[in-house]
Design a protein around this motif. Structure first.
Motif, PDB file in Angstrom:
ATOM      1  N   TYR A   2      56.110  12.572  66.048  1.00 54.74           N
ATOM      2  CA  TYR A   2      56.327  12.024  64.717  1.00 54.74           C
ATOM      3  C   TYR A   2      55.611  12.882  63.685  1.00 54.74           C
ATOM      4  CZ  TYR A   2      55.831   9.037  60.694  1.00 54.74           C
ATOM      5  OH  TYR A   2      55.831   8.571  59.418  1.00 54.74           O
ATOM      6  N   LYS A   3      54.349  13.222  64.043  1.00 49.56           N
ATOM      7  CA  LYS A   3      53.532  14.014  63.119  1.00 49.56           C
ATOM      8  C   LYS A   3      54.207  15.357  62.858  1.00 49.56           C
ATOM      9  CE  LYS A   3      48.899  12.809  64.005  1.00 49.56           C
ATOM     10  NZ  LYS A   3      47.824  13.181  64.867  1.00 49.56           N
ATOM     11  N   LEU A   4      54.659  15.981  63.986  1.00 51.05           N
ATOM     12  CA  LEU A   4      55.277  17.308  63.861  1.00 51.05           C
ATOM     13  C   LEU A   4      56.538  17.246  63.019  1.00 51.05           C
ATOM     14  CD1 LEU A   4      54.905  18.881  67.387  1.00 51.05           C
ATOM     15  CD2 LEU A   4      53.927  19.682  65.256  1.00 51.05           C
ATOM     16  N   SER A   5      57.395  16.224  63.321  1.00 53.52           N
ATOM     17  CA  SER A   5      58.660  16.173  62.587  1.00 53.52           C
ATOM     18  C   SER A   5      58.405  15.847  61.118  1.00 53.52           C
ATOM     19  CB  SER A   5      59.646  15.195  63.221  1.00 53.52           C
ATOM     20  OG  SER A   5      59.140  13.913  63.101  1.00 53.52           O
ATOM     21  N   PHE A   6      57.353  15.041  60.857  1.00 50.45           N
ATOM     22  CA  PHE A   6      57.015  14.724  59.476  1.00 50.45           C
ATOM     23  C   PHE A   6      56.576  15.991  58.731  1.00 50.45           C
ATOM     24  CE2 PHE A   6      54.037  13.374  56.172  1.00 50.45           C
ATOM     25  CZ  PHE A   6      54.838  12.480  55.486  1.00 50.45           C
ATOM     26  N   GLU A   7      55.717  16.774  59.431  1.00 49.42           N
ATOM     27  CA  GLU A   7      55.223  18.016  58.812  1.00 49.42           C
ATOM     28  C   GLU A   7      56.378  18.977  58.558  1.00 49.42           C
ATOM     29  OE1 GLU A   7      52.351  18.771  57.537  1.00 49.42           O
ATOM     30  OE2 GLU A   7      51.673  16.784  58.057  1.00 49.42           O
ATOM     31  N   HIS A  57      52.681  11.367  73.076  1.00 47.40           N
ATOM     32  CA  HIS A  57      53.794  12.276  72.813  1.00 47.40           C
ATOM     33  C   HIS A  57      54.535  11.867  71.544  1.00 47.40           C
ATOM     34  CE1 HIS A  57      57.022  15.017  73.747  1.00 47.40           C
ATOM     35  NE2 HIS A  57      57.886  14.041  73.595  1.00 47.40           N
ATOM     36  N   ASN A  58      54.825  10.543  71.451  1.00 43.26           N
ATOM     37  CA  ASN A  58      55.574  10.042  70.292  1.00 43.26           C
ATOM     38  C   ASN A  58      54.802  10.250  68.998  1.00 43.26           C
ATOM     39  OD1 ASN A  58      57.618   9.360  71.872  1.00 43.26           O
ATOM     40  ND2 ASN A  58      57.209   7.173  71.929  1.00 43.26           N
ATOM     41  N   SER A  59      53.498   9.997  69.054  1.00 46.00           N
ATOM     42  CA  SER A  59      52.724  10.132  67.813  1.00 46.00           C
ATOM     43  C   SER A  59      52.701  11.594  67.382  1.00 46.00           C
ATOM     44  CB  SER A  59      51.320   9.590  67.989  1.00 46.00           C
ATOM     45  OG  SER A  59      50.604  10.429  68.848  1.00 46.00           O
TER      46      SER A  59
END
Ligand code: ADP
Length: 572
Positions: A223-228, A218-220
């Motif tokens: 993180y990916k989503l918020s980074f994108e 979930h965290n990974s």
């Protein structure tokens, strides 16, 4: 200890104790039964025989033979039922006394002796009965004790199982159920905390591992989503063009700094708000959310931005996605992009001004060339030979063409700068047609082209600038003559449809390829391979003239079969 072992031990022990209890009970019941059976068999029978012998002894006086016989039978039974110590001696004594009585039946002394013997035998047996019943009582008490001990043990084990076992099983299940619910609610930090060395301990370990992996996953992803998301936001913010994203309901999802700058609002006042609501107080927002059908793309928006008047071209892009596993795309909102075209507009203005200045400056010398040519042609100036006449004719043609080009360029620059003055009034359509056909008459005759007029009668006047409309018709006719073969015919039709008068110029020339039909009204557009002497401006200026008079301009054509250019103007 494993739950299975616990259960096996508890229930097994319970079974064992119940088995022992049954065995002990059966054993003691058997013992008590033996004791009472002994009393009955060994002593009670002796008492019975003794009583019978005493009775028959008393009977001897009355019925001697029968009493002796009964006595003898009971004596025999007694002899066969010797169970106690000294009972055999006493029985022997009784037998010898009875034998003596048989010889002297009236001897009272012997009878007394016999009675004494019988009583002693009876006492001996009664004592034995008492001792044996004491033994049976003792056996019963021991049985009670053992049954009580084993029963209590059974109770204690059963009670312990009853209290502990359900809790031992139910509590971890309860805790596990609550934790699973938490995980289902996306609380991936949830862990279970029972660390017993049994099946539940293993289950807890597996559950915690699963929760940890879920949390990691979930965290990974997060993180990916918020980074994108950040990357996209930065990208949109860094774009020079204002951009606004709306969902299907018209709620503003994102807006970049450029867009905020031109609408003059803060991000927190805009994000998540309905664009239609903001449009109530913000005029610019109002014009931004007007849909594409209003042809807003064709007219750039003039907005005050970057401390000057800027020009933006609005584009409303509908965003569609194809959900996973589905065939149909669905719309998820719109993105409004305002393309900043100020630089191009400024260049366009500069070009228009330049064209206006040049064409204006050229017009005067060209006109004076034309006038000088006329003077040269005049016989009073001097007689010209054939070659000179020919040269003058060609200079006349060129200066005529130059005048036409400079005229068109001047018209265009006036249109672009908005300096065009229209004189819209009641105009007679027949007069407009007549003026135009007369103007191109000479040109048509040069190619032996006949211009015929096919007009409905009694047509009403139109709301038009007669001069500009004639200019448009002349342009249609000039093109028709240019692109028609010699000895052909051009028809000018005039008719009324509803509240409009339609002017049509029909030629049977080379026609227009369908690919270019929409483009012929664009500025500077010429169909590849067409008359190079033109500017590609005539139809573009015509369109501007007609639309400024609230009319429409149109072309229908088929390659090789001729073209029909038409305009429609409102009647008065
Ligand atoms: P131009 O001054 O070059 O004639 P216009 O704007 O009047 O410019 O016309 C644009 C183009 O449309 C021309 O280059 C020509 O190819 C085409 N065109 C205009 N009228 C006709 C017609 N009647 N028949 C065929 N082609 C035409």
């Amino acid at each position: 200890m494993k739950i299975k072992t616990k259960l096996n031990l508890g229930v097994g022990l319970l079974f064992l104790l119940i088995f022992i209890l049954t065995l002990v009970s059966a054993y003691y019941i058997f013992l008590i039964k033996n004791d009472t059976g002994n009393i009955l068999k060994a002593n009670y029978n002796t008492l019975e025989y003794s009583r019978n012998m005493l009775l028959s002894l008393d009977e001897i006086a009355f019925n001697e033979n029968k009493a002796i016989a009964v006595f003898e039978i009971n004596l025999k039974k007694q002899e066969a039922n010797i169970t106690e110590v000294n009972e055999d001696i006493l029985t022997k004594k009784l037998e010898s006394n009875f034998n003596l009585l048989k010889q002297n039946k009236s001897a009272e002394k012997i009878k007394a002796q016999i009675r004494q013997n019988i009583f002693e035998i009876m006492r001996l047996n009664m004592n034995a009965i008492k001792i044996k019943s004491d033994i049976a009582k003792h056996t019963a008490e021991t049985a009670n004790l053992w049954i009580a001990v084993v029963g209590t043990l059974c109770f204690l084990i059963a009670f312990n199982l009853l209290i502990n076992l359900p809790n031992n099983i139910a509590n971890p299940i309860k805790e596990l159920t609550a934790s699973i619910k938490e995980i289902a609610n996306k609380n991936y930090s949830e862990r279970v905390n029972f660390w017993h060395h049994n099946e539940f301990g293993d289950l807890a370990k597996s559950f915690n591992t699963m929760a940890e992996k879920l949390q990691e996953y979930h965290n990974s992803n997060l993180y990916k989503l918020s980074f994108e998301k950040k990357r996209l936001e930065t990208l949109i913010n860094n774009m020079h063009d204002p951009i606004i994203g709306l969902d299907n309901q018209g709620v503003i999802l994102f807006i970049n700094d450029q867009a905020l700058k031109i609408i003059g609002m803060k991000q927190e006042d805009v994000l998540g708000k309905l664009a239609a609501n903001l449009a109530l107080t913000n005029d610019l927002m109002k014009s931004l959310i007007i849909s594409e059908s209003d042809n807003s793309k064709a007219h750039p928006m003039k907005i005050f931005a970057d401390a000057k008047e800027s020009y933006f071209e609005k584009e409303m892009v509908n965003i569609t996605i194809k959900p996973t596993g589905e065939d149909e795309s669905i719309s998820i909102g719109n993105v409004i992009i305002l393309r900043n075209i100020t630089v191009f507009k400024e260049l366009d203005f500069a070009k228009t001004n330049f064209i206006a200045t040049v064409s204006h400056e050229l017009k005067t010398p060209i006109s004076s060339i034309k006038m000088s040519l006329q003077l040269l042609e005049n016989k009073t100036t001097g007689i010209l030979n054939e070659e000179q006449k020919h040269l003058i004719e060609s200079i006349k043609d060129d200066s005529q063409r130059l005048l036409k080009i400079t005229g068109e360029l001047l018209e265009l620059s006036q249109l672009e700068t908005g300096n065009i003055q229209l004189n819209i009034e009641k105009s007679n359509p027949y007069e407009i047609v007549h003026y135009a056909t007369e103007a191109v008459k000479v040109k048509a005759e040069q190619k032996q082209i006949e211009i015929s007029i096919d007009a409905e009668t009694d047509l009403p006047n139109v709301k038009a600038d007669a001069e500009k409309t004639s200019w448009v018709l002349i342009n249609f006719l000039t093109n028709a003559i240019t692109y028609s073969p010699e000895n052909s015919e051009i028809v000018v039709k005039l008719k009324q449809i509803d509240k409009q008068i339609i002017f049509q110029v029909i030629d049977s020339g080379k026609g227009i390829d369908s690919r270019y039909k929409t483009k012929v009204f664009d500025k500077y557009f010429q169909i590849p391979g067409s008359n190079k002497s033109g500017t590609g401006l005539g139809l573009a200026i015509s369109k501007e003239f007609i639309e400024a008079q609230n009319g429409t301009i149109n072309v229908e054509s088929e390659l090789g079969l001729g073209s029909t250019f038409s305009i429609s103007l409102n009647i008065v």
